[in-house]
Design a protein around this motif. Structure first.
Motif, mmCIF file in Angstrom:
data_model
loop_
_atom_site.group_PDB
_atom_site.id
_atom_site.type_symbol
_atom_site.label_atom_id
_atom_site.label_comp_id
_atom_site.label_asym_id
_atom_site.label_seq_id
_atom_site.Cartn_x
_atom_site.Cartn_y
_atom_site.Cartn_z
ATOM 1 N N ASN A 450 1.023 -0.935 -0.445
ATOM 2 C CA ASN A 450 0.307 0.160 0.103
ATOM 3 C C ASN A 450 0.857 1.314 0.236
ATOM 4 N N VAL A 451 0.434 1.955 -1.122
ATOM 5 C CA VAL A 451 1.327 3.398 -0.748
ATOM 6 C C VAL A 451 0.386 4.509 -1.261
ATOM 7 N N TYR A 452 1.270 5.271 0.318
ATOM 8 C CA TYR A 452 0.751 6.805 0.043
ATOM 9 C C TYR A 452 1.578 7.556 1.208
ATOM 10 N N PHE A 453 0.915 8.986 1.124
ATOM 11 C CA PHE A 453 2.102 9.750 2.291
ATOM 12 C C PHE A 453 0.198 10.277 3.285
ATOM 13 N N ASP A 454 1.702 10.957 4.154
ATOM 14 C CA ASP A 454 1.080 10.988 5.695
ATOM 15 C C ASP A 454 0.714 12.789 5.065
ATOM 16 N N ASP A 455 0.643 13.790 5.488
ATOM 17 C CA ASP A 455 0.878 15.045 5.967
ATOM 18 C C ASP A 455 2.346 15.720 5.413
ATOM 19 N N ASN A 456 3.594 14.958 5.968
ATOM 20 C CA ASN A 456 4.458 15.320 6.138
ATOM 21 C C ASN A 456 4.767 15.119 4.435
ATOM 22 N N GLY A 457 4.631 14.568 4.152
ATOM 23 C CA GLY A 457 4.566 13.659 2.293
ATOM 24 C C GLY A 457 4.897 12.461 3.095
ATOM 25 N N ASP A 458 5.475 11.583 3.921
ATOM 26 C CA ASP A 458 6.035 10.286 4.388
ATOM 27 C C ASP A 458 5.378 9.753 4.375
ATOM 28 N N PRO A 459 5.935 8.230 3.504
ATOM 29 C CA PRO A 459 5.356 7.122 3.533
ATOM 30 C C PRO A 459 5.076 5.978 5.135
ATOM 31 N N ALA A 460 4.329 5.150 4.453
ATOM 32 C CA ALA A 460 4.320 4.173 6.000
ATOM 33 C C ALA A 460 5.486 3.439 5.991
ATOM 34 N N THR A 461 5.876 3.678 7.646
ATOM 35 C CA THR A 461 7.125 2.982 8.562
ATOM 36 C C THR A 461 7.320 1.977 8.299
ATOM 37 N N HIS A 462 7.823 0.889 7.479
ATOM 38 C CA HIS A 462 8.407 -0.925 7.260
ATOM 39 C C HIS A 462 10.240 -0.623 7.605
ATOM 40 N N TYR A 463 10.306 -1.242 8.419
ATOM 41 C CA TYR A 463 11.934 -1.436 7.993
ATOM 42 C C TYR A 463 11.971 -3.385 8.190
ATOM 43 N N GLU A 464 12.941 -3.898 7.359
ATOM 44 C CA GLU A 464 13.312 -4.970 7.587
ATOM 45 C C GLU A 464 15.151 -5.114 8.363
ATOM 46 N N LEU A 465 15.148 -6.088 9.823
ATOM 47 C CA LEU A 465 16.310 -5.933 9.792
ATOM 48 C C LEU A 465 17.437 -7.258 9.329
ATOM 49 N N LEU A 466 18.577 -5.912 9.450
ATOM 50 C CA LEU A 466 19.132 -6.666 8.238
ATOM 51 C C LEU A 466 20.883 -7.441 9.148
ATOM 52 N N ASN A 467 20.674 -8.618 8.262
ATOM 53 C CA ASN A 467 21.933 -8.830 9.196
ATOM 54 C C ASN A 467 23.423 -9.190 8.268
ATOM 55 N N TRP A 468 24.662 -9.028 8.332
ATOM 56 C CA TRP A 468 25.775 -9.270 7.531
ATOM 57 C C TRP A 468 26.278 -11.253 7.884
ATOM 58 N N GLN A 469 25.157 -11.879 6.857
ATOM 59 C CA GLN A 469 26.159 -12.637 6.593
ATOM 60 C C GLN A 469 26.715 -13.620 5.506
ATOM 61 N N VAL A 470 27.148 -15.190 5.529
ATOM 62 C CA VAL A 470 28.132 -15.428 4.740
ATOM 63 C C VAL A 470 27.860 -17.144 4.242
ATOM 64 N N ASN A 471 27.231 -17.246 3.721
ATOM 65 C CA ASN A 471 26.392 -18.607 2.877
ATOM 66 C C ASN A 471 27.179 -19.139 3.039
ATOM 67 N N SER A 487 3.783 0.586 12.159
ATOM 68 C CA SER A 487 1.497 1.105 12.472
ATOM 69 C C SER A 487 1.452 0.529 14.303
ATOM 70 N N LEU A 488 2.474 -0.593 14.092
ATOM 71 C CA LEU A 488 1.702 -0.759 15.886
ATOM 72 C C LEU A 488 2.235 -0.207 16.753
ATOM 73 N N PRO A 489 1.156 -1.299 18.138
ATOM 74 C CA PRO A 489 0.802 0.075 18.817
ATOM 75 C C PRO A 489 2.449 -0.502 19.246
ATOM 76 N N GLN A 493 6.064 -2.852 18.208
ATOM 77 C CA GLN A 493 7.038 -2.236 17.280
ATOM 78 C C GLN A 493 8.232 -3.279 16.619
ATOM 79 N N LEU A 494 8.290 -3.522 17.058
ATOM 80 C CA LEU A 494 10.059 -3.932 16.689
ATOM 81 C C LEU A 494 9.885 -6.040 17.054
ATOM 82 N N LYS A 495 9.974 -6.956 16.078
ATOM 83 C CA LYS A 495 9.980 -8.536 16.177
ATOM 84 C C LYS A 495 11.595 -8.886 15.360
ATOM 85 N N ILE A 496 11.659 -9.260 16.285
ATOM 86 C CA ILE A 496 13.845 -10.179 15.957
ATOM 87 C C ILE A 496 13.536 -11.548 15.906
#
Length: 849
Positions: A450-471, A487-489, A493-496
């Motif tokens: 879903n794409v939209y902008f808030d009153d400040n022109g910012d999108p919905a905030t959603h990040y992925e937590l990345l970890n540098w690893q070697v396969n 957007s969560l309470p 908000q943070l799940k790891i």
């Protein structure tokens, strides 16, 4: 600063504002259309500072270091526009075109490109020295860095041209007063800073070092991070500022700060370009084993992830925008060929660099080094063709679709509501109309985002937590180990997934970073003077205080009935102390109490059996039996002092003790007076016995006892003894005792006993040498001497004895004085009755010595 940039571009010119700064700014990719979208990308890095010093005749910028990632982003924009043009749903009767410029990561060239997009450099129409011509573009996609975006957004704001950035994250750009036309498809650093603070808190790191870029991106992002993380009790060991243009000495200062720090965690809020120079210096000095926490500016940068840098950054974690797949993009990228894009110098540069050949025959070019027509990018694997990580490309993709949806909404309005004033024909659409429509855009991409902008022109905030690893193949990959959804309470908000994280040094165990080790329960934190709050000493709690949590800032006082455990981590009930029947002392005192009572009863039985004999009848046998009865009560009252006290036992023990002892002493006093009067009655003419006959003897005992009973009654009415828990005398135990209620009444009671005892002692002392064969006064004298000695020593011993020993001293005084009276007064008589019956005659009793 931004205003100075624009003024510098126009300095010395009398031409209208709409004229571009330089006609040298020409698009690298161009396609005409009914709707034109401008794009500015950093295809190269420049050799000068991104914040140049302006002169009257600025030197042209020299570009270097071809940036294949930015070329991929530009081609993603073109791909998206082509996809839209082939779509019959969006703008079915219109075509979308584009003009794409390069800024070489330069503020000056970025501003120059923006001015070129605002007005076509080949067309100028003036009227009264004002621009009458509308902007050649309806909107702008760009730029890659916050400083560049700030400059361009400031320049185009007066023209009300909407601008959507795909990678500018500075929280300052959310200020609608300064940047009213700015939008972005990447979350603001404000949320990223909050996410990083929660991340540091989640892993319990309280002692960290921070590194930031020397620009708006680093300044604003790190300021929010530090403010937030300090509220969570995290301390900053050092703050280092880096810039790609810093001399090596500045980088060495940063490296020295890292080496000298005791922190094991570094939070780097920098761009990949700035960090790359620092990592090179760290590699030279071989500083490894540190846990790096990264911002989206570098954490997912493929170019930075090399086998060499992995020695330093291996196990790094950080937030990045969500990855996505764009169907068809891979084929579009590898089918690119310079022959299909004539005049595109950037493509020629890419082609020649990739295949190590020359597209045209130039002076000194070997004929054998000309590029083959069969060369294709399908077999090439580089940053341009790699579509495994399209986080930023997806932002470009969403930005283009957002603009087209905004124009599409205007076109729908133009067709269906032509009569309304707020609708116009699409071909006459102006940028400000696109700007207004863009604020209301809300759609879902093919990927379900879903794409939209808030009153400040910012999108919905959603990040992925990345970890540098070697396969398994030894390749560096960015593994998603968690998410952050603003957007969560709060708190959710943070799940790891902690178990899937590989830490610095390829360790499976999470590193610890703390200035001081956590204070265990039983201690509290004492901040070290002159140091941050995370640097502290662990001080044990005092007696009677506890701390039952880790890193307690203070110790809690236990309730008065409780004491602290040996570890000082919990309150436990204090040991209760009172004289019990089960302990040795209680058993001994009980045995002597019962023994005394039994002996007294036995003496009474002997006296009763021989009640008609002269030795029993002598000196009023009634007083002797009453004395034995009171002595029995004196012995038995000791039992009220043993066992757990209660209000009733406290009342009983003191009143019974006081009354029985007065009765006992009163009987002895009466017997003493009888002895004195009996001796005086033997003198010629004396008739004193009639004044103190048996009736008066009984009456005197009653009166003296009644006085004590009356005083005890007044005591019980006014302030009676009661049960109390003494919690102040000892820290580790509670004394169950009887509070006297009124100490004055208690000592008056004792004083009354003492007065009678003293009087009895004096009278018996006077009668001790009377000439009777059996003179009872001398035995009374000795018994009262012991009695008075016991109670005189009782008072200091009673006051000084602790806890249950106070009761034991009182019982001992009762038993000692009772045994003294029993033995001294009745033992001689029992001896004669039982062992010397021949002396138990009237003649022997009344005879003279």
């Amino acid at each position: 600063m931004i205003e100075l940039i624009l003024l510098a571009l126009l300095a010395g010119a009398q031409e209208p504002f709409c004229k571009p700064y330089s006609k040298a700014a020409l698009p690298l990719f161009f396609k005409d259309g009914d709707v034109i979208i401008g794009g500015v990308f950093s295809f190269h890095n420049n050799v000068f500072n991104s914040q140049p010093t302006f002169t009257a005749k600025p030197e042209p910028f020299k570009c270097k270091d071809l940036n294949l990632m930015e070329l991929q982003l530009a081609q993603t924009m073109i791909f998206t526009i082509e996809e839209i043009n082939n779509n019959t749903y969006l703008l079915p009767d219109l075509s979308v075109g584009y003009k794409i410029y390069s800024d070489c990561s330069s503020v000056t060239l970025a501003t120059d490109a923006a001015m070129a997009l605002v007005n076509d450099p080949n067309e100028e129409t003036f009227f009264n020295n004002h621009c009458e011509k509308t902007s050649t573009v309806h909107a702008l996609i760009g730029l890659s860095e916050s400083p560049l975006s700030i400059s361009v957004a400031t320049v185009i704001a007066p023209f009300r041209i909407p601008m959507i950035s795909y990678f500018a994250t500075c929280a300052c750009l959310s200020n609608r007063k300064e940047f009213p036309t700015f939008f972005r498809t990447i979350p603001s650093d404000y949320y990223q800073s909050k996410a990083l603070a929660q991340l540091v808190k989640h892993f319990g790191w309280t002692w960290i070092g921070v590194i930031r870029s020397d620009n708006e991106y680093g300044i604003n992002g790190m300021a929010t991070f530090i403010e937030t993380v300090q509220l969570e009790g995290v301390c900053i060991d050092y703050v280092a500022v880096i810039s790609r243009n810093n001399p090596r000495e500045r980088y060495l200062e940063t490296v020295n700060s890292i080496k000298q720090s005791t922190s094991k965690v570094i939070v780097a809020f920098t761009s990949s370009v700035d960090l790359e120079s620092l990592i090179q210096e760290i590699l030279i000095q071989n500083i490894t084993g540190l846990q790096w926490v990264g911002s989206e500016g570098w954490i997912s940068n493929i170019k930075l992830a090399t086998n060499e840098t992995y020695r330093i950054l291996g196990g790094a974690i950080g937030f990045a925008t969500s990855n996505a797949e764009i169907p068809g993009l891979k084929e579009f990228l590898i089918n690119l060929h310079p022959s299909e894009n004539h005049g595109s110098s950037i493509l020629e540069e890419v082609w020649e660099s990739t295949f190590n050949c020359s597209l045209t025959l130039k002076n000194g070019t070997d004929m054998n080094n000309l590029c083959e027509k069969t060369d294709t990018l399908s077999q090439v694997n580089n940053l341009y063709t790699d579509v495994s990580d399209l986080r930023i490309a997806n932002n470009v993709y969403k930005g283009v679709y957002a603009l087209v949806h905004a124009v599409h909404n205007i076109s729908i309005c133009g067709k269906s509501k032509m009569t309304q004033n707020n609708c116009t024909e699409i071909l006459k659409t102006k940028p400000w109309q696109v700007l207004q429509s863009l604020k209301r855009v809300n759609f879902t991409t093919k990927q379900g985002e879903n794409v939209y902008f808030d009153d400040n022109g910012d999108p919905a905030t959603h990040y992925e937590l990345l970890n540098w690893q070697v396969n398994a193949e030894g390749l560096i990959q960015f593994v998603t180990v968690g998410i952050y959804d603003a957007s969560l309470p709060e708190g959710k908000q943070l799940k790891i997934n902690n178990s899937s994280i590989i830490w610095a040094g390829s360790q499976n165990e999470m590193p610890k970073s703390e200035c001081s080790k956590s204070c265990k329960p039983g201690t509290y934190k004492a901040i070290q003077q002159g140091r941050p709050i995370c640097c502290f000493d662990c001080i044990p709690c005092a007696d009677g205080e506890i701390s039952n949590v880790t890193d307690s800032v203070e110790c809690l006082k236990c309730p008065e009935e409780y004491r602290s455990s040996e570890e000082k981590d919990k309150c436990i009930l204090k040991d209760v102390e009172f004289l019990t029947y089960g302990e040795i002392m209680g058993v001994i005192l009980t045995v002597f109490t019962l023994l005394g009572a039994c002996l007294t009863v036995s003496v009474a039985f002997v006296f009763f059996c021989h009640r008609k004999t002269p030795i029993v009848r002598a000196n009023n046998s009634e007083l002797s039996f009453l004395l034995l009865f009171s002595l029995t009560l004196c012995f038995l009252c000791s039992l009220t002092f043993i066992g757990q006290p209660s209000d009733w036992s406290c009342i009983l023990r003191h009143t019974v003790f006081g009354i029985t002892f007065v009765m006992c002493v009163s009987c002895i006093l009466a017997k003493t007076i009888v002895v004195l009067m009996a001796f005086n009655a033997t003198r010629p003419g004396a008739n004193v016995m009639k004044w103190f006959g048996p009736l008066r003897q009984r009456l005197s005992v009653f009166i003296l006892t009644f006085i004590q009973a009356f005083m005890c009654t007044v005591w019980l009415i006014t302030s009676p003894p009661f049960f109390s828990s003494n919690i102040k005398s000892y820290k580790h135990k509670v004394i169950f005792e009887c509070d006297l209620g009124s100490t004055v009444a208690f000592y008056i009671m004792l004083g009354y006993i003492g007065v009678l005892s003293a009087l009895c002692f004096m009278l018996s002392f006077l009668a001790r040498k009377l000439p009777d064969n059996f003179n009872e006064a001398k035995f009374i004298t000795f018994s009262m001497l012991i009695f008075c000695a016991v109670w005189l020593t009782f008072i200091p011993a009673y006051i000084s004895s602790p806890g249950k020993y106070t009761v034991a001293v009182e019982i001992f005084a009762i038993l000692a004085s009772s045994f003294a009276l029993l033995f001294c007064i009745f033992t001689p008589k029992c001896y004669i009755i039982l062992l010397k019956p021949e002396q138990n005659t009237k003649k022997s009793v009344i005879g003279k010595k």
